[in-house]
Design an enzyme around this catalytic site. Structure first.
Site, mmCIF file in Angstrom:
data_model
loop_
_atom_site.group_PDB
_atom_site.id
_atom_site.type_symbol
_atom_site.label_atom_id
_atom_site.label_comp_id
_atom_site.label_asym_id
_atom_site.label_seq_id
_atom_site.Cartn_x
_atom_site.Cartn_y
_atom_site.Cartn_z
ATOM 1 C CB SER A 158 -1.374 0.036 1.435
ATOM 2 O OG SER A 158 -1.316 1.487 1.753
ATOM 3 C CE1 TYR A 173 -4.283 -2.381 4.548
ATOM 4 C CE2 TYR A 173 -2.936 0.077 4.292
ATOM 5 C CZ TYR A 173 -3.768 -1.045 3.903
ATOM 6 O OH TYR A 173 -4.078 -1.216 2.045
#
Length: 264
Positions: free
Chosen positions: A149, A172
């Protein structure tokens, strides 16, 4: 010398995509099927995998598409899934670690439980799957593609987020950063077996639910150099490159598909 078309062909290869029926995963698995690979679509939601496999078989009649149930935060489930793969195939040519599930939270609202979940889901699951896939990948001199990401290598801009509705949790980004480093580590230690390991970092590809918030979508678009969010099919070119022989001299690399997000 192979032509570019020959380099991109995945005919005769077998690929596993975790989360392969999801929002981004469906474009990833569709790319591999389109290039001729037999695909295994794995997630906790077996029915969703079955439905997507049926669509892939109708669109690409020459390939096999197989659903597989797997719970990536359950070591026993991962072990059973890979035992099934080893029984039904001669080994994976391609492993794409893509699956994710979790909840939005801020630094202050995140809990110990949500932190641990994000690390298990986004980082430890990659370690588990690769460990189980190694025997088959060695036979095939295979390829691992880890989906990371933009928030694995840049921090979220706090000005984009108001409240906890859309903010990415701290665990995350920390986990995705770990995947980038783990990929480099794996690329080093698996290179003697001809196994290549790379990362692909999507930028702003918000899920359809988030896209209902038009104000937030506008803020995301204005933050990005290309002035818009990404569409899942815009990952297909990068996936085709990283999973095929078109990238045969690339390993340990981190490729961003983010509309220029990370240049600022």
């Amino acid at each position: 010398m192979k032509t570019l078309q020959e380099q991109l062909s995945l005919t005769g290869k077998t690929a596993l995509v975790t989360g392969g029926a999801g929002y981004l995963g469906s474009s990833i698995s569709e790319t591999l099927a389109e290039l001729g690979a037999d695909v295994i679509i794995a997630s906790r939601n077996l029915q969703k995998c079955r439905e997507w496999c049926e669509k892939l078989r109708r669109r690409f009649p020459s390939i096999q598409a197989t659903p597989l149930k797997i719970d990536l935060i359950d070591p026993h489930s991962v072990q059973l899934a890979f035992e099934t793969i080893h029984q039904q195939t001669s080994g994976l040519d391609i492993l794409v670690n893509n699956a994710w599930s979790g909840r939005k939270s801020s630094l202050e609202s995140a809990t110990e439980e949500s932190w641990r979940h994000d690390l298990e889901m986004s980082l430890t699951s990659v370690f588990r799957c690769v460990r189980h896939a190694i025997p088959g990948l060695k036979k095939k001199r295979g390829v691992i593609l880890n989906i990371t990401s933009m928030y694995g290598h840049v921090a979220p801009d706090y000005r984009l987020y108001q409240g906890n509705q859309h903010v990415n949790p701290p665990g995350y980004g920390a986990a995705k950063a770990g995947v980038i480093q783990l990929s480099k580590y794996m690329a080093s230690f698996l290179s003697p077996y001809g196994i290549r390991v790379n990362c692909l970092s999507p930028g702003p590809f918000p899920h359809p639910e988030a896209q209902q918030d038009k104000v937030f979508m506008q803020r995301l678009a204005e933050r990005n150099p290309l002035g818009r969010i990404g569409q899942p099919e815009e990952l297909k070119g990068a996936v085709a490159l990283m999973c095929s022989d078109a990238s045969s001299y690339m390993t340990g690399q981190h490729l961003s598909v983010d509309g220029g997000w990370s240049i600022w």
